[in-house]
Design a protein around this motif. Structure first.
Motif: not given
Length: 341
Positions: A164-178
């Motif tokens: 969930a952290f990774d996917k939420a980060a991706k929604m805001m264009d943040l790098d992996y791992p979120g």
């Protein structure tokens, strides 16, 4: 007994040497984060190839640094769960070295390694306790009466907290791992601007579900998006704050419920998400109210590492357990099927 530990379950290559009398002698870790960040997640084939490239040099280095050449009494390697190609790299190398050196080997359960990692600290918890395992694709609550004596109390029914952290980060264009990026952004967030749900806390039980929270986050991001498809910087920070608080509160509520259900007063948290400082703060606050304590590993042992595998393997090897010559890795392996000591 001096044990060489090998961890290759996913995207980190870890090695360590643990001595049953002297303790942890040394460990090394190579992370593939930069390799996979370009793709927004782990690419299994690339992970396997990178383990092949890095594992032997890391083993040579740790043996030299701990003066353990010709002194290894056994080998512990991660047998599962994890990516099958990555597991095979560690399993084949570990089993082959054990055969060549004529020493026993044992396949270690990756999550048991995480669960026992807090026992590497100077002030380890005593059995029994409740364990919250929050690592990658796993979010589990486990009643622990001893090594191998595990009862699953609850687990994620869909997305784990780390996912969930990774996917939420991706929604805001943040790098992996979120997770780390969400945590840093949340420090700039405004408390109270957004109120996110605490999923499955309004009903009995100890299972988790973070897919609805993920959808709520996406809807919030979409609602406040500007021309470039993202909210402004402050709004992103406020969303990150609200999201993290929702995850942390949910985990804390379920942990407190699990301790009361098991009539215990000791909790350990382990796995990558356990490095989240806000989660540690919230758990300490919640458990202090019921006269309970929380233990966790140092940050370097929260993510995947060879030290936890060497330690977990050593406990079983000292008890006389070992595995045969076959390299039999298990991408899926329920924790509560392990043999007790």
């Amino acid at each position: 007994m001096r044990v060489l530990g090998i961890e290759t379950s996913c995207d980190e290559t870890g090695v360590a040497v643990y001595d049953s009398e002297a303790g942890l002698l040394g460990h090394d870790l190579y992370s593939q984060i930069e390799l996979h960040a370009e793709y927004g997640g782990v690419v299994p084939e690339l992970a396997s190839r990178d383990h092949i490239r890095k594992l032997i040099p890391l083993i040579d280095s740790i043996l030299d640094r701990t003066d353990s050449q010709n002194k290894i009494d056994a080998i512990a390697y991660t047998c599962g769960p994890g990516l099958i190609g990555a597991l095979l790299v560690g399993g084949c190398v570990g089993r082959s070295l054990a055969y060549a050196w004529n020493v026993p080997a044992i396949g270690v359960h990756h999550m048991e390694g995480h669960l026992l990692a807090p026992l590497l600290e100077d002030n380890p918890p005593d059995f029994p306790f409740v364990a919250l395992l929050v690592s990658g694709g796993h979010t589990q609550l486990v009643e622990v009466k001893g090594i191998g004596e595990y009862t699953l109390l609850g687990e994620s029914l869909d997305d784990a907290a780390g996912e969930a952290f990774d996917k939420a980060a991706k929604m805001m264009d943040l790098d992996y791992p979120g997770g780390p990026h969400i945590a840093r952004l949340a420090e700039k967030g405004t408390p109270g601007r957004f109120k996110f749900p605490r999923p499955m806390t309004d009903r009995p039980g100890l299972d988790f579900s973070f897919s609805g929270l993920k959808t709520f986050t996406l809807n919030t991001v979409t609602k406040h998006a500007q021309a470039d498809g993202l909210p402004d910087d402050q709004t992103c920070a406020d969303i990150a704050f609200a999201f993290q608080e929702a995850v942390v509160d949910t985990l804390a509520i379920k942990c407190r419920r699990a301790l009361q259900q098991c009539n215990m007063n000791t909790l350990i948290i382990a796995g990558g998400v356990s490095a989240n400082n806000r989660l540690r703060e919230r758990l300490e606050e919640a458990l202090a109210k019921i006269n309970s304590r929380v233990f966790y590993a140092r940050h370097e042992f929260c993510t995947d590492n060879g030290a936890m595998i060497a330690f977990a393997g050593c406990q079983r090897l000292v008890a006389g357990q070992k595995t045969g010559l076959a390299v039999d890795v298990m991408p899926r392996w329920p924790l509560d099927t392990l043999e007790s000591l």
